[in-house]
Scaffold this motif. Structure first.
Motif, PDB file in Angstrom:
ATOM      1  N   GLY A 246      -8.336  -2.099  -0.866  1.00  0.00           N
ATOM      2  CA  GLY A 246      -8.557  -0.934  -1.714  1.00  0.00           C
ATOM      3  C   GLY A 246      -7.440  -0.669  -2.698  1.00  0.00           C
ATOM      4  O   GLY A 246      -7.415   0.378  -3.358  1.00  0.00           O
ATOM      5  N   ILE A 247      -6.501  -1.603  -2.830  1.00  0.00           N
ATOM      6  CA  ILE A 247      -5.413  -1.476  -3.800  1.00  0.00           C
ATOM      7  C   ILE A 247      -5.940  -1.915  -5.160  1.00  0.00           C
ATOM      8  O   ILE A 247      -6.386  -3.045  -5.333  1.00  0.00           O
ATOM      9  N   THR A 248      -5.878  -1.012  -6.130  1.00  0.00           N
ATOM     10  CA  THR A 248      -6.503  -1.271  -7.428  1.00  0.00           C
ATOM     11  C   THR A 248      -5.522  -1.428  -8.583  1.00  0.00           C
ATOM     12  O   THR A 248      -5.947  -1.756  -9.689  1.00  0.00           O
TER      13      THR A 248
ATOM     14  N   GLN B 116       0.833  -1.206   0.000  1.00  0.00           N
ATOM     15  CA  GLN B 116       0.000   0.000   0.000  1.00  0.00           C
ATOM     16  C   GLN B 116       0.870   1.260   0.000  1.00  0.00           C
ATOM     17  O   GLN B 116       0.573   2.238  -0.705  1.00  0.00           O
TER      18      GLN B 116
ATOM     19  N   ARG C  75      -7.314  -6.534  -2.876  1.00  0.00           N
ATOM     20  CA  ARG C  75      -8.456  -5.750  -3.352  1.00  0.00           C
ATOM     21  C   ARG C  75      -9.326  -5.275  -2.193  1.00  0.00           C
ATOM     22  O   ARG C  75      -9.861  -4.152  -2.222  1.00  0.00           O
TER      23      ARG C  75
END
Length: 296
Positions: free
Chosen positions: A202-204, A170, A199
């Motif tokens: 919130g890592i896209t 992150q 995911r």
């Protein structure tokens, strides 16, 4: 496992994308093998090809020479590896600028392994970047570089937990990383569970699976032990008794890698990064099974 193989072909519109990793050659013979491999794989039109950077920058000049030649002599887009190990910020940024001058616009930013090997404790250079996210941020300030970073489905050996390792990922994303490429793995469930966690955090950005065809099982198992990558029992069993039978080993290696990538495609994965070990034939065969064809 049942697959509709017609959907794998680029000709039918399926977005299968590949990239290849090479390491800079140490001898004239290795140089010839490398360029034979590059010429063999180039017609598959990879997204990019990466060139590794040795411990403590030990291959700095050879890495630079290799990526510069790729820029000049091929249509490929090279990604140059860069580490924080045993170098000041000034020295590392000098390398970044030299890559830029050579026409390279993609860097794989890594912390790097300890100077004394994987078993040693990592110690940052007193005037250097302390961790990868610092390096990513600095590269992004230099110019319009695409930056890839590493990810570890079974966590980095030095991480206290998988969640802590995802924290590190992150931080690299927050610093500007455009893509992550995973450490090799052999159990697809491990990768899929990792992706669920990534995911959910919130890592896209794309997290591309790193695929290592097993050219030599003994060597691969030894390296896997150092990196704390698990070897499934079924994989070990397939290579059992083949220590002195390289031809059969190659056939088994192709079958295992093909099963792995086709299963990932079946689960919706479209991007693959192959650790080629500077050998083209096995990787080329796997890409053929993925539906990729040489572009004339």
């Amino acid at each position: 496992m049942t697959l509709d193989h017609t959907r794998l072909s680029r000709q039918s519109g399926s977005p299968i994308n590949v990239s290849f990793e090479f390491f800079p050659p140490k001898t004239d013979e290795m140089e010839a093998t490398l360029w034979e491999s590059i010429e063999r794989l180039a017609p598959l039109n990879p997204n990019f090809v990466s060139v590794t950077y040795g411990a403590a920058g030990s291959t700095r000049e050879r890495t630079h020479a290799t990526v510069a030649r790729i820029v000049k002599e091929t249509h490929l887009k090279p990604a140059a590896h860069l580490t924080c190990v045993a170098a000041s910020k000034e020295d590392v940024l000098d390398v970044v600028h030299s890559y830029r001058e050579a026409g390279v616009r993609h860097i794989v930013a890594l912390r790097g392994d300890p100077v004394d090997g994987l078993d040693a404790r990592y110690v940052a250079h007193p005037k250097g970047f302390q961790q990868t996210c610092d390096l990513v941020e600095a590269i992004k300030k230099v110019g319009d570089f695409e930056v890839s970073v590493s990810a570890y489905p079974e966590k980095h050996p030095e991480a206290s937990s998988l969640d802590a390792d995802i924290d590190a990922l992150q931080a690299k994303v927050d610093a500007g990383a455009d893509r992550a490429i995973t450490q090799f793995f052999f159990d697809n469930d491990v990768y899929m569970r990792f992706m669920d966690k990534v995911r959910a955090r919130g890592i896209t950005i794309p997290v591309v699976p790193g695929i290592l065809p097993v050219l030599n099982f003994t060597q691969t198992a030894a390296f896997a032990e150092k990196t704390q990558t698990s070897i499934p029992a079924w994989l070990a069993n397939r290579f059992e008794g083949l220590e002195n039978d390289p031809k059969t080993r190659r056939l088994i290696a192709a079958a295992c890698a093909a099963e792995q990538v086709l299963d990932l495609v079946d689960q919706g994965v479209n991007d693959f990064h192959f650790y080629t070990m500077n050998r083209a034939d096995l990787v080329y065969a796997i890409c053929h099974l993925l539906g990729l064809r040489a572009q004339k």
